[in-house]
Design an enzyme around this catalytic site. Structure first.
Site, short mmCIF file in Angstrom:
data_model
loop_
_atom_site.label_atom_id
_atom_site.label_comp_id
_atom_site.label_asym_id
_atom_site.label_seq_id
_atom_site.Cartn_x
_atom_site.Cartn_y
_atom_site.Cartn_z
N SER A 87 8.05 0.21 -10.64
CA SER A 87 7.48 1.45 -10.09
C SER A 87 6.44 2.01 -11.04
CB SER A 87 8.60 2.47 -9.85
OG SER A 87 9.32 2.69 -11.04
N CYS A 110 -6.79 -6.90 -2.04
CA CYS A 110 -6.12 -7.27 -0.79
C CYS A 110 -5.06 -6.31 -0.27
CB CYS A 110 -5.55 -8.67 -0.93
SG CYS A 110 -6.90 -9.89 -0.98
N LYS A 154 -4.62 -4.99 -12.25
CA LYS A 154 -3.35 -5.47 -12.81
C LYS A 154 -3.71 -6.27 -14.05
CE LYS A 154 -2.89 -9.89 -10.39
NZ LYS A 154 -2.04 -10.76 -9.59
#
Ligand SMILES: NC(=O)C1=CN([C@@H]2O[C@H](COP(=O)(O)OP(=O)(O)OC[C@H]3O[C@@H](n4cnc5c(N)ncnc54)[C@H](O)[C@@H]3O)[C@@H](O)[C@H]2O)C=CC1
Ligand SMILES: O=C(O)[C@H]1O[C@H](OP(=O)(O)OP(=O)(O)OC[C@H]2O[C@@H](n3ccc(=O)[nH]c3=O)[C@H](O)[C@@H]2O)[C@H](O)[C@@H](O)[C@@H]1O
Length: 432
Positions: free
Chosen positions: A260, A268, A327
């Site tokens: 989380s 995407c 990321k």
């Protein structure tokens, strides 16, 4: 087999290099001359671990690139790996697919014999048969199912592990209508099926299109659900990561995609959830769970900033943003959560200084309108800062320690459960 791949971006280049590695003869077709020249020089136009080795090994031999669509006539199968971005309202924009299909049709007009066209791009149900096939029919003068055939083969690779994911997939989905198409796809992927545990799913074209959205929608919703639960945890001073570790022991839930924090970005998840929601709405159904997944995701950056507000007034103050990529492991900044975080900080009057191990250049190029100062290291960003926010879970942020000593006011709000709590800093986790 002789394969052509139209579109040589993240997916097209990876698939081309991997299919060449599996023994096929592959031609990439792209409108971008630089991309074509790079591949023919034996280099990779995109950054993916292992891709440079594959292209270096096969370029000039089983792999080549061209801007000339006529090259598809020398091949048996053409994959369309073209962009499918979002319209302003979130609906899928199929203009690249239509343009690529039209050019492909022109080339196929002069081909004798059969040709299989496989949609690799992520497209909403119906696109392959109702948009791509008619566009090819129009310029080729041929009829789908006779002069050429269409199929759909969705791609599940992740950025940062694209080569590994393609060469060791959990499933390969063939969406088709005719036995011949399944057979051709089966032959093409046979070396992969033989060497891995990949399951082969033979299904219809619309089902294949939908499987891709179901896959991404499910994963995006899973992250939003753990974020929803994490937000509740925060209200009760409960550590959502301890909760996640425990629920992960139930194999119906599983341990993946339970981190989380700031939520999902990338090229995407945001576009695909919006596209399938828009397609469902257009068809007359409001998908409440997917809509809520987007809503929770959209709210996470502001939750992070409101936690920061509890500890610091950042107006006129230097604030360090740790991480710009969507990321870790990639320089891709599309859909990164860094943008709403930076904009929220700037709305509060903060002077933002950002650091990312690899994505500074791509962020600067992609977001020309976002004005920030860039630091060459996390230490430089933290030096003199009145607060720091962690946006991307790069490993090097877990190792930060004495670097926090140089902050003017050592407040750290962590959006990714990556920074270590330590003496001397005021640490606030987003959901823990
Ligand atoms: N990036 C990813 O990790 C994944 C992407 N997908 C899907 O794959 C599709 C392609 O995505 P990416 O590879 O990321 O796109 P991309 O934007 O990286 O690459 C697209 C390429 O197509 C080329 N192109 C554009 N118009 C063309 C035309 N008319 N003819 C020939 N080439 C043309 C561009 O020059 C570019 O090199 C999208 O539908 C995406 O949703 C699916 C799974 C993973
Ligand atoms: O269709 C696509 O393009 C691809 O989208 C995702 O791949 P990708 O976007 O590369 O990245 P992920 O690793 O899935 O992460 C997506 C986002 O979710 C976030 N995330 C992921 C997992 C998690 O537990 N928590 C979390 O916040 C990441 O930080 C990131 O922003 C899917 O994982 C691929 O299977 C799919 O092929």
């Amino acid at each position: 087999m002789h394969v052509s791949i139209v579109g040589s971006g993240y997916v097209g280049t990876t698939v081309a290099a991997c299919l060449a590695d599996l023994g096929h003869d592959v031609t990439n077709v792209d409108v971008d001359e630089d991309v074509v020249a790079t591949i023919n020089d034996g280099d990779t136009p995109i950054h993916e671990p292992g891709l440079d080795e594959l292209i270096g090994e096969h370029a000039g031999d089983r792999l080549r690139a061209t801007t000339d669509y006529d090259a598809v006539r020398e091949t048996d199968v053409t994959f369309l790996a073209l962009p499918t971005p979002s319209e302003d309202d979130g609906a899928i924009d199929l203009t690249y697919m239509e343009a690529g299909a039209a050019s492909l049709g022109e080339a196929l007009a002069e081909k004798d014999g059969d040709h299989l066209v496989v949609v690799k791009s992520t497209v909403v149900p119906g696109s392959t048969e109702d948009v791509v096939a008619p566009a090819i029919e129009e310029t080729s003068g041929k009829t789908a199912g006779e002069g050429f055939h269409v199929a759909m083969n969705p791609e599940f690779l992740r950025m940062g592990t694209a080569v590994e994911d393609f060469l060791d997939p959990q499933k390969i989905v063939f969406g088709a209508r005719e036995a011949d198409a399944y057979e051709t796809l089966g032959e093409l992927f046979d070396p992969l099926v033989e060497s891995t545990d990949a399951a082969v799913v033979e299904t219809g074209i619309r089902e294949a299109e939908m499987i891709k959205y179901a896959n991404n929608g499910f994963l995006a919703a899973k992250v939003s659900l753990i974020n929803d639960i994490g937000n509740i945890c925060k209200e009760f001073d409960v550590d959502a990561y301890e909760v996640a570790d425990a629920i992960a022991l139930d194999d119906r839930i599983g341990g993946k995609f339970l981190r989380s924090g700031l939520g999902w970005g990338g090229s995407c998840f945001p576009k695909d959830t919006n596209a399938i929601i828009a397609a469902a709405q257009e068809a007359g159904y409001e998908p409440p769970v997917l809509e809520a997944a987007v809503e929770v995701n959209d709210g996470q950056p502001e939750r992070l900033l409101s936690l920061l507000d509890d500890h610091a007034d950042v107006a006129g103050k230097r604030v360090a943003v740790l991480g710009l990529s969507f990321k870790p492991g990639t320089d891709d900044v599309r859909g990164t959560r860094a943008v709403p975080v930076i904009e929220g900080l700037q709305a509060r009057g903060a002077d933002v200084v950002a650091y990312d191990p690899v994505a500074t250049e791509s962020f600067d190029e992609y977001y020309e309108d976002v004005e920030v100062e860039y630091a060459d290291s996390a230490a430089e960003a933290l030096d003199g800062a009145h607060a720091a926010v962690a946006v991307t879970d790069w490993d090097e942020f877990a190792a930060l320690d004495t670097e926090f000593d140089a902050m003017a006011n050592p407040v750290v709000v962590d959006g990714r459960h990556i920074v270590e709590r330590r003496e001397g800093i005021t640490y606030e986790g987003l959901t823990w």
